[in-house]
Design a protein around this motif. Structure first.
Motif, short mmCIF file in Angstrom:
data_model
loop_
_atom_site.label_atom_id
_atom_site.label_comp_id
_atom_site.label_asym_id
_atom_site.label_seq_id
_atom_site.Cartn_x
_atom_site.Cartn_y
_atom_site.Cartn_z
N HIS A 22 56.14 56.04 84.99
CA HIS A 22 54.84 55.48 85.38
C HIS A 22 54.93 53.98 85.67
N LYS A 23 55.80 53.26 84.93
CA LYS A 23 55.82 51.80 85.03
C LYS A 23 57.22 51.26 84.79
N LEU A 24 57.57 50.24 85.55
CA LEU A 24 58.78 49.46 85.33
C LEU A 24 58.36 48.01 85.08
N PHE A 25 59.16 47.30 84.28
CA PHE A 25 58.83 45.90 84.04
C PHE A 25 60.11 45.09 83.87
N THR A 26 59.96 43.79 84.04
CA THR A 26 61.07 42.85 83.80
C THR A 26 60.65 41.90 82.70
N TYR A 27 61.64 41.41 81.98
CA TYR A 27 61.45 40.48 80.87
C TYR A 27 62.44 39.36 81.13
N ALA A 28 61.93 38.21 81.58
CA ALA A 28 62.83 37.15 82.02
C ALA A 28 62.55 35.83 81.31
N PHE A 29 63.62 35.23 80.78
CA PHE A 29 63.50 33.86 80.29
C PHE A 29 63.04 33.01 81.47
N ASP A 30 62.13 32.09 81.22
CA ASP A 30 61.60 31.27 82.31
C ASP A 30 62.56 30.13 82.64
N VAL A 31 63.75 30.50 83.12
CA VAL A 31 64.76 29.53 83.49
C VAL A 31 65.20 29.69 84.95
N ARG A 32 64.73 30.75 85.62
CA ARG A 32 65.08 31.01 87.02
C ARG A 32 63.83 31.39 87.81
N PRO A 33 62.94 30.45 88.07
CA PRO A 33 61.68 30.79 88.73
C PRO A 33 61.86 31.38 90.13
N GLU A 34 63.01 31.17 90.75
CA GLU A 34 63.25 31.71 92.09
C GLU A 34 63.24 33.24 92.12
N ILE A 88 56.83 38.26 82.19
CA ILE A 88 56.91 39.72 82.38
C ILE A 88 56.24 40.06 83.70
N HIS A 89 56.98 40.78 84.54
CA HIS A 89 56.45 41.33 85.78
C HIS A 89 56.48 42.85 85.65
N SER A 90 55.55 43.53 86.31
CA SER A 90 55.54 44.98 86.23
C SER A 90 55.18 45.60 87.59
N LYS A 91 55.53 46.87 87.68
CA LYS A 91 55.26 47.65 88.88
C LYS A 91 54.92 49.07 88.44
N PHE A 92 53.84 49.62 88.98
CA PHE A 92 53.43 50.96 88.64
C PHE A 92 53.83 51.93 89.75
N LYS A 93 54.03 53.17 89.37
CA LYS A 93 54.35 54.21 90.34
C LYS A 93 53.21 54.28 91.37
N SER A 94 53.59 54.29 92.63
CA SER A 94 52.55 54.29 93.68
C SER A 94 52.59 55.54 94.56
#
Length: 186
Positions: A136-148, A179-185
């Motif tokens: 249903h959902k994917l997400f990323t968990y990123a240290f805020d050291v690479r804003p690109e 955290i960024h996320s994407k839901f099944k579309s």
């Protein structure tokens, strides 16, 4: 030696000359090098030795292939069958049908090449997660050291979901986690 994931009915996901395949033992040492070179944005607290990497692959990774519901599904990311990155679905929650995406590229791939590879990898992992596993959902968990990377995630259909303020102690200071996320579309 190649392994197959019991949980997947398809083992190779491809687009043009790029593909992801179940993580290959033969790629473990280049992956170790990349992890050691890029510790600044990984949840890794020490340099990995070859022995550490062998132990991880032999005790953790090998066991993932036969599990009905592994907690991670890792892939070698290939360009013309050469490993140039790796990643997959980690911290899988089978009940809630979601997982974190992990992705690491060869250290010297930068700029537009990095962006195009990350977008390609994300589209391949979408196929695994949404079409094959019905997540249903994917997400990323990123240290805020690479804003690109945030723009790259957004180009791949992810949206910023949260900022965890001063969430991790890193290089002597507290930093945010994004955290960024994407839901099944489909």
């Amino acid at each position: 030696m190649s392994f197959t994931y019991h949980v997947l009915n398809k083992q190779r996901f491809s687009s043009g000359n790029h593909s992801i395949v179940p993580i290959r033992m033969e790629d473990r040492y280049v992956i170790r090098e990349w992890r050691n070179e890029q510790m600044f944005h990984l949840r890794q607290s020490k340099l990995l030795s070859e022995e550490d990497q062998d132990n991880y692959f032999n005790t953790i990774v090998k066991n993932l292939f036969s599990q009905e519901q592994p907690d991670q599904i890792l892939f070698s990311y290939l360009e013309n069958d050469e490993c140039i990155g790796y990643g997959g679905l980690v911290h899988i929650n089978w009940i809630d049908k979601n997982a974190e995406i992990s992705f690491l590229m060869k250290t010297d791939i930068k700029g537009k090449n990095y962006e195009s590879h990350m977008i390609k990898f994300m589209s391949l992992i979408d196929e695994v997660a949404y079409k094959t596993l019905d997540f249903h959902k994917l997400f990323t968990y990123a240290f805020d050291v690479r804003p690109e990377i945030y723009q790259i995630l957004e180009k791949s259909g992810f949206r910023k979901e949260a900022t965890l303020k001063e969430h991790c102690h890193f290089n002597g200071k507290f930093i945010d986690v994004i955290i960024h996320s994407k839901f099944k579309s489909y």
